[in-house]
Design a protein around this motif. Structure first.
Motif, short mmCIF file in Angstrom:
data_model
loop_
_atom_site.label_atom_id
_atom_site.label_comp_id
_atom_site.label_asym_id
_atom_site.label_seq_id
_atom_site.Cartn_x
_atom_site.Cartn_y
_atom_site.Cartn_z
N LEU A 1 42.54 42.43 38.51
CA LEU A 1 42.30 41.68 39.74
C LEU A 1 42.55 40.42 39.30
N LEU A 2 42.22 39.79 38.11
CA LEU A 2 42.68 38.33 37.69
C LEU A 2 44.12 38.18 37.68
N LYS A 3 45.03 39.44 37.73
CA LYS A 3 46.52 39.06 37.47
C LYS A 3 46.82 38.85 38.91
N LEU A 4 46.16 39.64 39.73
CA LEU A 4 46.37 39.40 41.29
C LEU A 4 46.28 38.13 41.64
N LEU A 5 45.29 37.45 41.29
CA LEU A 5 44.81 36.13 41.87
C LEU A 5 45.32 34.90 41.09
N GLN A 6 46.41 35.12 40.31
CA GLN A 6 47.06 34.04 39.63
C GLN A 6 48.30 33.90 40.31
N TYR A 7 48.41 32.64 41.00
CA TYR A 7 49.66 32.25 41.99
C TYR A 7 50.85 32.10 41.32
N SER A 8 51.89 33.15 41.37
CA SER A 8 53.06 33.22 40.51
C SER A 8 53.72 32.17 40.35
N PRO A 9 54.01 31.37 41.74
CA PRO A 9 54.97 30.22 41.35
C PRO A 9 54.40 29.02 40.56
N THR A 10 53.29 28.95 40.34
CA THR A 10 52.83 27.66 39.46
C THR A 10 51.83 28.22 38.14
N GLY A 11 51.24 29.28 38.19
CA GLY A 11 50.18 29.71 37.38
C GLY A 11 48.95 29.26 37.50
#
Length: 616
Positions: free
Chosen positions: A248-258
């Motif tokens: 879930l935490l991985k899902l909620l990290q915005y990929s373009p910026t971190g």
């Protein structure tokens, strides 16, 4: 038709019987009927495409229904963020496999990927020739204006347009499918004779997907999540719950910026029928920074590093003001507005977009920021140039703390009433100076560090003198107050006080006595600007578990932790709040903070039992 719900659970519309799919750019909630009831495209903080969760009539949904059958089971595929809903009926059976494509083009696990804004629904025929209806009802941009759905190539295109003072606005999404698009548009029955797919994209695809492409995407996405979990350090106990929370935490990290989004949704209420409804699709420095230490512990330092790099890029330098929260790309203006045309979740209005709390003064933010920078310096090497920038920021934040720590603020809970001298804010100001001194020592700035020690001691003494209530026998919420606050359970965690100190033990025990009800913790019990809180704040319950471990009440901590695990929804996800009596979930969902705290508690309990971590 409503599927059979787990024993002891409230009715379908009285709880969050939903799962989250996503890929680090955006996400979608799938309910117990197999419908997408909330999704924003192209990003977490974009306008909604489906939001029946916030208004059954106007919000829009993306449903798949079996004409003569119903949902019989739902579950995530093991160790993935792929969600499967199984339908059975007289004419046969099929599965709906929901996912958002996530993989790396070069095949190397852990590299940054340019993920798309796509929702893929694979309909896998199991037996017979079942008849299905697809309810494709997008309502773009929070359903503020009419959405038109029309044929487009071999699929459908949904568009909306409206005029604003700044000019005309246009939005669109595209549905690709190997089913009959006209039948979908009219919600007609379709006989399923083979596997099918529904591929919703924000973009008009340069390479239109076909059945083979969709299958490849599914396999590559499955491999991505399985590899990611394989690299995750796990405890022997509570392993399944830890993995789901980490995913879930991985899902909620915005990929373009971190940046890390606080939760997937906006405006899900803390109490049904009240107006404690906020937009959580932003990055709170406090919430996200608390994630960093846990990410290192579970074997994902790259996630922590990406967030820290985003934070360092976003943070102002020298005398520029620091905000408690930012947009996912570092935006500073998060102006709040209400969408009065939407009725809100179960009538709980208003529905809000943006968050006015970004303007608040919360002095605890300085402590969490310098704590994260200190952690990062201990974990990875930096170039001389980056160390120069870090040192400039550390001195800048320290200077702000020295000028502000004696002032009142809004506190960790973002109370929108008058400012107060919150103990937690003062304690985090102490943390800021403590970490600044430690960072200075790491960088060889010993003379500067020595100059700050008197201020560090002054803050520490002031909190013990004015934050401790002798009559109450505990640290209290604010100077001069009698009310307790769950945030003080973090005092030992941040190193302000030893966990064996009588004052900390007394604060934990008194907080448990006054704020804990039937195994769930309130943030506080006193009146705020919206009245007296009526639901428990989930993360605070996990904080109490950790604090009980710290004061050596391990059996009590374990019992409470396992009660909290039982209170998750059927997919091991948590909303921000829990109703004391019914255990129903409330608030924005799922909330990253809760899952971070769950992992932290599992690690603490396992450490107390001398369990070894399982490492890849």
């Amino acid at each position: 038709m409503i599927p059979v719900l787990p024993a002891g659970k409230p009715g379908l519309h009285d709880d969050y019987h939903m799962a989250l799919i996503g890929n680090g750019r955006t996400c979608a909630l799938v309910d117990a009927l197999g419908s997408v009831v909330f999704a924003c495209l192209p990003d977490f903080d974009s306008g909604t495409v489906f939001a029946s969760l916030l208004d059954e009539e106007k919000g829009g949904r993306f449903g798949i229904e079996m004409v003569d059958g119903q949902v019989v089971s739902q579950a995530y595929e093991r160790n993935t963020n792929i969600f499967v809903t199984r339908f059975e009926g007289e004419s046969g059976s099929f599965e709906v496999i929901d996912f958002m494509p996530r993989y790396t083009w070069d095949g190397r696990a852990g590299t940054r990927s340019d993920v798309g804004s796509d929702i893929v629904r694979v309909i896998r025929l199991s037996s017979g020739r079942p008849k299905v209806k697809v309810n494709f009802d997008p309502r773009l941009e929070y359903a503020q204006n009419a959405t038109k759905v029309e044929p487009y190539h071999a699929g459908l295109k949904a568009t909306t347009e409206w005029k604003t003072p700044g000019g005309d606005v246009y939005e669109s999404v595209y549905l690709y499918t190997n089913m009959n698009p006209k039948a979908i548009a009219r919600s007609e029955e379709i006989e399923l004779r083979d596997d099918a797919y529904l591929f919703l994209s924000y973009h008009d695809k340069v390479q239109e997907p076909d059945r083979d492409t969709v299958e490849l995407m599914l396999q590559r996405t499955r491999s991505y999540w399985l590899l990611w979990v394989a690299r995750t350090h796990k405890t022997v106990q509570y392993q399944e719950e830890m993995i789901r929370s980490a995913l879930l935490l991985k899902l909620l990290q915005y990929s373009p910026t971190g940046a890390l989004v606080a939760a997937a949704t906006t405006s899900l209420p803390e109490t049904i029928g009240e107006e404690r409804n906020w937009d959580y699709r932003f990055c709170w420095i406090r919430d996200a920074s608390m994630t960093v230490a846990v990410l290192h512990k579970i074997g994902h330092p790259s996630m922590a590093s990406r967030f820290i790099d985003w934070m360092m890029h976003t943070m102002p330098t020298k005398d520029d003001s620091l905000q408690i929260m930012y947009g996912l790309r570092g935006e500073r203006d998060l102006t709040e507005q209400t969408l009065d045309h939407l009725s809100g979740y179960q009538g709980s209005s208003p529905v809000r977009v943006g968050n006015a709390a970004y303007t608040q003064a919360q002095h605890d933010i300085y402590g969490v920021m310098l704590d994260v920078i200190y952690q990062d310096l201990l974990q990875r090497q930096r170039t001389p140039e980056s160390l120069d920038r870090i040192w400039t920021r550390v001195r800048s934040v320290s200077r702000i703390v020295l000028h502000t720590w004696q002032k009142a603020d809004k506190g960790i809970w973002e109370i929108r009433g008058e400012k107060r001298h919150f103990v937690f804010s003062k304690m985090l100001c102490w943390v800021a100076m403590d970490r600044a001194i430690k960072i200075a020592e790491l960088l060889g700035k010993d003379e500067w560090a020595e100059m700050q020690r008197p201020a560090l001691a002054q803050i520490h003494e002031d909190i013990h003198k004015r934050g401790w209530n002798e009559e109450k026998g505990a640290f209290v919420q604010a100077y001069g107050a009698d009310d307790l606050d769950a945030s003080n359970l973090l005092m030992a965690e941040y190193g302000f006080i030893e966990p064996t100190h009588p004052r900390f033990i007394a604060t934990v025990e008194k907080s448990q006595e006054e704020l804990c009800e039937d195994g769930l913790m309130f943030r506080y019990r006193n009146q705020d600007d919206f009245g007296e809180p009526k639901s428990a704040f989930t993360v605070c319950s996990f904080w109490l578990v950790k604090a009980l471990v710290q004061i050596k009440k391990k059996a009590e901590a374990r019992e409470m932790f396992e009660q909290l695990l039982a209170a998750s929804n059927e997919h091991k996800l948590y909303g921000e709040d829990l109703d004391i009596e019914t255990r129903r979930h409330l608030g924005n969902f799922p909330q990253a903070y809760c899952h971070l705290a769950l992992i932290d508690c599992a690690l603490a309990l396992s450490k107390e039992e001398d369990d070894e971590m399982i490492q890849a």
